[in-house]
Motif scaffolding. Structure first.
Motif, PDB file in Angstrom:
ATOM      1  N   UNK A   1       0.428  -9.118   2.629  1.00  0.00           N
ATOM      2  CA  UNK A   1       0.987  -7.799   2.376  1.00  0.00           C
ATOM      3  C   UNK A   1      -0.113  -6.754   2.318  1.00  0.00           C
ATOM      4  N   UNK A   2      -0.015  -5.883   1.343  1.00  0.00           N
ATOM      5  CA  UNK A   2      -0.966  -4.779   1.222  1.00  0.00           C
ATOM      6  C   UNK A   2      -2.224  -5.211   0.473  1.00  0.00           C
ATOM      7  N   UNK A   3      -3.226  -4.360   0.538  1.00  0.00           N
ATOM      8  CA  UNK A   3      -4.414  -4.488  -0.290  1.00  0.00           C
ATOM      9  C   UNK A   3      -4.352  -3.376  -1.340  1.00  0.00           C
ATOM     10  N   UNK A   4      -4.403  -3.772  -2.600  1.00  0.00           N
ATOM     11  CA  UNK A   4      -4.209  -2.826  -3.692  1.00  0.00           C
ATOM     12  C   UNK A   4      -5.252  -3.053  -4.783  1.00  0.00           C
ATOM     13  N   UNK A   5      -5.580  -1.974  -5.493  1.00  0.00           N
ATOM     14  CA  UNK A   5      -6.510  -2.080  -6.619  1.00  0.00           C
ATOM     15  C   UNK A   5      -5.741  -2.363  -7.909  1.00  0.00           C
ATOM     16  N   UNK A   6      -6.282  -3.289  -8.696  1.00  0.00           N
ATOM     17  CA  UNK A   6      -5.748  -3.613  -9.997  1.00  0.00           C
ATOM     18  C   UNK A   6      -6.893  -3.579 -11.015  1.00  0.00           C
ATOM     19  N   UNK A   7      -6.553  -3.276 -12.267  1.00  0.00           N
ATOM     20  CA  UNK A   7      -7.567  -3.307 -13.313  1.00  0.00           C
ATOM     21  C   UNK A   7      -8.014  -4.740 -13.532  1.00  0.00           C
ATOM     22  N   UNK A   8      -9.307  -4.928 -13.656  1.00  0.00           N
ATOM     23  CA  UNK A   8      -9.846  -6.272 -13.865  1.00  0.00           C
ATOM     24  C   UNK A   8      -9.276  -6.875 -15.142  1.00  0.00           C
TER      25      UNK A   8
END
Length: 210
Positions: free
Chosen positions: A201-208
């Motif tokens: 799917x997509x590439x998304x940023x998440x909080x570590x």
């Protein structure tokens, strides 16, 4: 896209008093220059009676956009030290305003530089510096007979997961780090003996850590 970067979790503000002058550090996570400019204008309206509202922001994967303002303080004593704190802490996509209410005692150039740097530092502290990690959505569609085994293996490997869709089959949304995505897809295919349908799917940023 960067594999990870540091920014602040949320807007925040904090105050210190230096030789009777009040310095209030404000911070905001921003996506673009327009948001940064709007944030600075909002702080100026909120603190319209302050002596100075000095600011700086840094935006972009390669820190392409960098701006600073001394807002009437001697050149180089306010905006530049605020920007240097942003740079030295390695944070991106943030805007900082340090508001000063003059207390009647002159600080001198060196004192101002230290004061505005301290104001920027407490602003970042108030906003909470975090690391944002680029993750890849990997959808794993499989028969229900595989669900228990796959979920146990994912937990054991510490793989972050998202929504699970239950239809005639079950579809797991897995969120490995982007740089580990290819290896993860090979592993999940091997684990399910090729019986799972694995799609990206997509590439998304998440909080570590979240």
């Amino acid at each position: 896209m960067l594999e990870q970067y540091r920014t602040v979790r949320a807007p925040g503000s904090q105050e210190i008093v230096i030789r009777k002058s009040r310095f209030i550090g404000h911070v905001m996570p921003v996506k673009n220059e327009e948001e940064a400019v709007q944030f600075i204008e909002d702080i100026k309206k909120q603190h319209w009676n302050a002596t100075h509202n000095c600011s700086a922001f840094m935006i972009g994967e390669r820190d392409e956009i960098q701006r600073q303002s001394d807002d009437g303080e001697p050149s180089g004593t306010a905006g530049k030290p605020i920007l240097e704190v942003i740079r030295s802490q390695g944070v991106k996509n943030v805007a900082i305003v340090v508001t000063r209410y003059f207390g009647g005692i002159m600080l001198g150039a060196g004192g101002l530089i230290r004061a505005y740097a301290d104001g920027a530092a407490i602003a970042l502290e108030a906003g909470e510096v975090i690391t944002r990690v680029l993750r890849r959505e990997v959808f794993v569609e499989l028969d229900y007979t595989w669900l228990g085994k796959v979920e146990n293996e994912l937990r054991g490997r510490g793989i972050q997961t998202g929504e699970t869709l239950f239809t005639d089959k079950v579809t797991l949304t897995c969120l490995p780090r982007n740089d580990e995505g290819d290896a993860f897809m090979a592993w999940i295919t091997d684990l399910t003996q090729g019986q799972a349908l694995v799609t990206e799917g997509r590439r998304l940023y998440y909080n570590e850590g979240e």
